[in-house]
Write an enzyme that holds these catalytic residues in place. Sequence first.
Site, PDB file in Angstrom:
ATOM      1  N   TYR A   1       0.841  -1.197   0.000  1.00  0.00           N
ATOM      2  CA  TYR A   1       0.000   0.000   0.000  1.00  0.00           C
ATOM      3  C   TYR A   1       0.881   1.254   0.000  1.00  0.00           C
ATOM      4  O   TYR A   1       0.568   2.237  -0.663  1.00  0.00           O
ATOM      5  CB  TYR A   1      -0.930   0.012   1.218  1.00  0.00           C
ATOM      6  CG  TYR A   1      -1.967  -1.076   1.166  1.00  0.00           C
ATOM      7  CD1 TYR A   1      -3.102  -0.960   0.370  1.00  0.00           C
ATOM      8  CD2 TYR A   1      -1.818  -2.249   1.914  1.00  0.00           C
ATOM      9  CE1 TYR A   1      -4.056  -1.962   0.319  1.00  0.00           C
ATOM     10  CE2 TYR A   1      -2.769  -3.256   1.867  1.00  0.00           C
ATOM     11  CZ  TYR A   1      -3.883  -3.105   1.067  1.00  0.00           C
ATOM     12  OH  TYR A   1      -4.822  -4.099   1.005  1.00  0.00           O
TER      13      TYR A   1
ATOM     14  N   ASN B   1     -13.032  -1.173  -4.113  1.00  0.00           N
ATOM     15  CA  ASN B   1     -12.997  -1.651  -5.500  1.00  0.00           C
ATOM     16  C   ASN B   1     -14.185  -2.573  -5.758  1.00  0.00           C
ATOM     17  O   ASN B   1     -14.342  -3.591  -5.106  1.00  0.00           O
ATOM     18  CB  ASN B   1     -11.681  -2.404  -5.739  1.00  0.00           C
ATOM     19  CG  ASN B   1     -11.597  -3.041  -7.099  1.00  0.00           C
ATOM     20  OD1 ASN B   1     -12.340  -2.717  -8.012  1.00  0.00           O
ATOM     21  ND2 ASN B   1     -10.663  -3.972  -7.235  1.00  0.00           N
TER      22      ASN B   1
ATOM     23  N   CYS C   1      -6.848  -5.627  -7.038  1.00  0.00           N
ATOM     24  CA  CYS C   1      -6.493  -5.146  -5.700  1.00  0.00           C
ATOM     25  C   CYS C   1      -5.873  -6.264  -4.857  1.00  0.00           C
ATOM     26  O   CYS C   1      -5.202  -5.981  -3.865  1.00  0.00           O
ATOM     27  CB  CYS C   1      -7.699  -4.533  -5.005  1.00  0.00           C
ATOM     28  SG  CYS C   1      -9.125  -5.624  -4.893  1.00  0.00           S
ATOM     29  N   HIS C   2      -6.054  -7.522  -5.276  1.00  0.00           N
ATOM     30  CA  HIS C   2      -5.443  -8.635  -4.551  1.00  0.00           C
ATOM     31  C   HIS C   2      -3.913  -8.597  -4.637  1.00  0.00           C
ATOM     32  O   HIS C   2      -3.239  -9.259  -3.854  1.00  0.00           O
ATOM     33  CB  HIS C   2      -5.975  -9.984  -5.063  1.00  0.00           C
ATOM     34  CG  HIS C   2      -5.667 -10.256  -6.494  1.00  0.00           C
ATOM     35  ND1 HIS C   2      -6.452  -9.773  -7.531  1.00  0.00           N
ATOM     36  CD2 HIS C   2      -4.654 -10.951  -7.081  1.00  0.00           C
ATOM     37  CE1 HIS C   2      -5.945 -10.178  -8.680  1.00  0.00           C
ATOM     38  NE2 HIS C   2      -4.846 -10.891  -8.441  1.00  0.00           N
TER      39      HIS C   2
ATOM     40  N   GLU D   1      -1.424 -16.815  -9.670  1.00  0.00           N
ATOM     41  CA  GLU D   1      -0.581 -15.966 -10.517  1.00  0.00           C
ATOM     42  C   GLU D   1       0.905 -16.259 -10.372  1.00  0.00           C
ATOM     43  O   GLU D   1       1.686 -15.923 -11.257  1.00  0.00           O
ATOM     44  CB  GLU D   1      -0.848 -14.498 -10.214  1.00  0.00           C
ATOM     45  CG  GLU D   1      -2.233 -14.052 -10.624  1.00  0.00           C
ATOM     46  CD  GLU D   1      -2.475 -12.574 -10.425  1.00  0.00           C
ATOM     47  OE1 GLU D   1      -1.517 -11.824 -10.119  1.00  0.00           O
ATOM     48  OE2 GLU D   1      -3.638 -12.149 -10.590  1.00  0.00           O
TER      49      GLU D   1
END
Length: 171
Positions: A105, A128, A136-137, A163
Amino acid sequence: MIYSKTIESPIGSMLACSTDEGICLLEFVDSPNFEIAISNISKDINDSIVSQSCDIIDDLANQLAAYFERRLETFNVPLYLVGTAFQKKVWSSLLNIDFGKTITYKEQALALGDIKAIRAVASANGANRIPIVIPCHRVVGSNGSLTGYSGGIWRKQYLLDLENRQYKINL
């Protein structure tokens, strides 16, 4: 009119909503805030939601399937963002985080030009309305911890693990 359709995924059913301009909501149906999210998007856009798909939602469903099969790293469905100017700026910056990467962040606030805005950035990420597509993850705590995710921390972990696999499915 706001179109809607339930989309199945490996991490649960999601309701996708779209205007003629783009996706405006993607919400896990088991979310504690599901009903509030549906009510808010209808109120914020000032239109009713119909249980009917459209080309944009069908395209999103195909792209989500490809994402979960690791055949897609970047979504290209049109988005209809509903929020403040600051929230839209934060959400747009999320689209610049590459598949398989994470930032903090603090790093996101710095990239937006205001280190003092860490809490505001985290709050905007939490607001979001189109998770996964607006990733946002991929934002984590300063110590690398998984903090805050509207779909639950377990889903955030799943998405990051998906991912970060070292292989891709070849179809």
